[in-house]
Design a protein around this motif. Structure first.
Motif, PDB file in Angstrom:
ATOM      1  N   UNK A  26       1.604  -3.626  -0.178  1.00 29.46           N
ATOM      2  CA  UNK A  26       0.224  -4.029  -1.150  1.00 29.46           C
ATOM      3  C   UNK A  26       0.701  -2.501  -1.477  1.00 29.46           C
ATOM      4  N   UNK A  27       0.273  -1.315  -0.515  1.00 36.47           N
ATOM      5  CA  UNK A  27       0.041  -0.147  -0.537  1.00 36.47           C
ATOM      6  C   UNK A  27      -1.015   0.636  -0.240  1.00 36.47           C
ATOM      7  N   UNK A  28      -1.350   1.881   0.170  1.00 39.89           N
ATOM      8  CA  UNK A  28      -2.389   2.121   0.356  1.00 39.89           C
ATOM      9  C   UNK A  28      -4.110   1.886  -0.237  1.00 39.89           C
ATOM     10  N   UNK A  29      -4.050   2.076  -1.280  1.00 37.19           N
ATOM     11  CA  UNK A  29      -5.256   1.757  -2.188  1.00 37.19           C
ATOM     12  C   UNK A  29      -5.975  -0.118  -2.017  1.00 37.19           C
ATOM     13  N   UNK A  30      -4.766  -0.397  -1.822  1.00 34.86           N
ATOM     14  CA  UNK A  30      -5.394  -2.307  -1.515  1.00 34.86           C
ATOM     15  C   UNK A  30      -5.834  -2.222  -0.369  1.00 34.86           C
ATOM     16  N   UNK A  31      -4.816  -1.643   0.883  1.00 30.40           N
ATOM     17  CA  UNK A  31      -5.424  -2.309   2.184  1.00 30.40           C
ATOM     18  C   UNK A  31      -6.682  -1.188   2.918  1.00 30.40           C
ATOM     19  N   UNK A  32      -6.869   0.529   2.206  1.00 28.33           N
ATOM     20  CA  UNK A  32      -7.423   0.378   2.408  1.00 28.33           C
ATOM     21  C   UNK A  32      -9.460   0.447   2.009  1.00 28.33           C
ATOM     22  N   UNK A  33      -8.794  -0.569   0.533  1.00 33.42           N
ATOM     23  CA  UNK A  33     -10.220  -1.223  -0.233  1.00 33.42           C
ATOM     24  C   UNK A  33     -10.559  -2.566   0.933  1.00 33.42           C
ATOM     25  N   UNK A  34      -9.778  -3.262   0.977  1.00 31.65           N
ATOM     26  CA  UNK A  34      -9.836  -4.645   2.450  1.00 31.65           C
ATOM     27  C   UNK A  34     -10.506  -3.808   3.847  1.00 31.65           C
ATOM     28  N   UNK A 107      -6.293   2.018   9.073  1.00 31.39           N
ATOM     29  CA  UNK A 107      -5.717   2.873   7.755  1.00 31.39           C
ATOM     30  C   UNK A 107      -4.551   3.953   8.333  1.00 31.39           C
ATOM     31  N   UNK A 108      -4.519   4.607   9.673  1.00 25.55           N
ATOM     32  CA  UNK A 108      -3.721   5.092  10.442  1.00 25.55           C
ATOM     33  C   UNK A 108      -2.730   4.689  11.215  1.00 25.55           C
ATOM     34  N   UNK A 109      -3.358   3.620  11.780  1.00 24.49           N
ATOM     35  CA  UNK A 109      -2.757   2.785  12.794  1.00 24.49           C
ATOM     36  C   UNK A 109      -1.543   2.112  11.752  1.00 24.49           C
ATOM     37  N   UNK A 110      -2.221   1.565  10.268  1.00 27.71           N
ATOM     38  CA  UNK A 110      -0.836   0.509   9.331  1.00 27.71           C
ATOM     39  C   UNK A 110       0.459   2.176   9.218  1.00 27.71           C
ATOM     40  N   UNK A 111      -0.712   3.240   8.504  1.00 25.15           N
ATOM     41  CA  UNK A 111       0.415   4.132   7.745  1.00 25.15           C
ATOM     42  C   UNK A 111       0.780   5.510   8.210  1.00 25.15           C
ATOM     43  N   UNK A 112       0.055   5.748   9.374  1.00 25.20           N
ATOM     44  CA  UNK A 112       0.280   7.223  10.048  1.00 25.20           C
ATOM     45  C   UNK A 112      -1.035   8.056   9.716  1.00 25.20           C
ATOM     46  N   UNK A 113      -1.422   9.408  10.411  1.00 24.49           N
ATOM     47  CA  UNK A 113      -1.880  10.148  10.067  1.00 24.49           C
ATOM     48  C   UNK A 113      -1.829  11.003   8.773  1.00 24.49           C
ATOM     49  N   UNK A 114      -0.626  10.829   8.026  1.00 25.31           N
ATOM     50  CA  UNK A 114      -0.984  11.913   6.741  1.00 25.31           C
ATOM     51  C   UNK A 114      -1.444  10.572   5.877  1.00 25.31           C
ATOM     52  N   UNK A 115      -1.929   9.191   6.323  1.00 25.11           N
ATOM     53  CA  UNK A 115      -2.120   8.178   5.087  1.00 25.11           C
ATOM     54  C   UNK A 115      -3.276   8.614   5.109  1.00 25.11           C
ATOM     55  N   UNK A 116      -4.857   9.141   4.851  1.00 23.53           N
ATOM     56  CA  UNK A 116      -5.843   9.206   5.410  1.00 23.53           C
ATOM     57  C   UNK A 116      -6.035  10.396   4.552  1.00 23.53           C
ATOM     58  N   UNK A 117      -4.981  10.977   4.369  1.00 23.10           N
ATOM     59  CA  UNK A 117      -5.280  12.520   2.963  1.00 23.10           C
ATOM     60  C   UNK A 117      -4.136  11.999   2.285  1.00 23.10           C
ATOM     61  N   UNK A 118      -4.067  11.218   1.762  1.00 17.91           N
ATOM     62  CA  UNK A 118      -3.435  10.491   0.300  1.00 17.91           C
ATOM     63  C   UNK A 118      -4.906  10.303  -0.351  1.00 17.91           C
ATOM     64  N   UNK A 119      -4.088  11.100  -1.694  1.00 18.79           N
ATOM     65  CA  UNK A 119      -4.446  11.106  -3.279  1.00 18.79           C
ATOM     66  C   UNK A 119      -5.378   9.804  -3.119  1.00 18.79           C
ATOM     67  N   UNK A 120      -3.878   8.718  -3.402  1.00 17.12           N
ATOM     68  CA  UNK A 120      -4.697   7.402  -3.320  1.00 17.12           C
ATOM     69  C   UNK A 120      -6.238   7.131  -2.688  1.00 17.12           C
ATOM     70  N   UNK A 121      -6.376   7.554  -1.768  1.00 18.02           N
ATOM     71  CA  UNK A 121      -7.345   7.154  -0.226  1.00 18.02           C
ATOM     72  C   UNK A 121      -9.152   8.003  -0.868  1.00 18.02           C
ATOM     73  N   UNK A 122      -8.327   9.134  -1.232  1.00 19.30           N
ATOM     74  CA  UNK A 122      -9.390  10.447  -2.036  1.00 19.30           C
ATOM     75  C   UNK A 122      -9.987   9.639  -3.079  1.00 19.30           C
TER      76      UNK A 122
END
Length: 140
Positions: A26-34, A107-122
């Motif tokens: 699904x990717x970061x955006x879908x998971x974060x929005x959910x 989100x970090x639990x699912x994808x790791x520490x770098x996920x929260x700084x990903x451009x999709x999340x920003x």
């Protein structure tokens, strides 16, 4: 999209099962929005009208037979992302710092520490700020 017809497909167990099973696809955006919607749903500050919209969007995410089947690589979750982002925009005032914090931790639990700084999340957070401003201006 009328998300209200998908409310009946939402359950907390199905939500977590879907995210755990499909997070990478699904990717970061879908998971974060959910996650934003899930934690806004849990917040006692979220009004019932917003919760109904959230149930619809999360029900759509869980529903196995949506507009674009999730099993189609790359594009399978585009419709889910659209439904989630529409709901995020509609309930932006219910997504406070606490909700964002909980979503980022998971989100970090699912994808790791770098996920929260990903451009999709920003990008999602930037859209959320725009939606909050739009809602505030429309109430004036």
């Amino acid at each position: 999209m009328d998300n209200s017809k998908y409310e009946k497909h939402y359950s907390e167990d199905d939500f977590w099962g879907k995210l755990k099973k499909a997070a990478k696809d699904a990717g970061l955006k879908v998971v974060y929005a959910g996650l934003l919607l899930y934690y806004a749903l849990q917040s006692p500050k979220t009004p019932m009208k917003a919760k109904i919209q959230i149930y619809g969007a999360l029900g759509y995410l869980i529903f196995p037979f949506d507009i674009i089947p999730d099993m189609i690589p790359v594009v399978g979750y585009l419709d889910d992302l659209g439904a989630l982002m529409l709901a995020v925009g509609a309930v932006a005032m219910s997504i406070d710092k606490e909700v964002k914090h909980k979503a980022r931790i998971k989100l970090v639990d699912f994808f790791g520490a770098d996920a929260a700084r990903n451009q999709d999340i920003i990008d999602v957070d930037a859209q959320l700020v725009k939606d909050e401003v739009s809602v505030s201006l429309s109430k004036e």
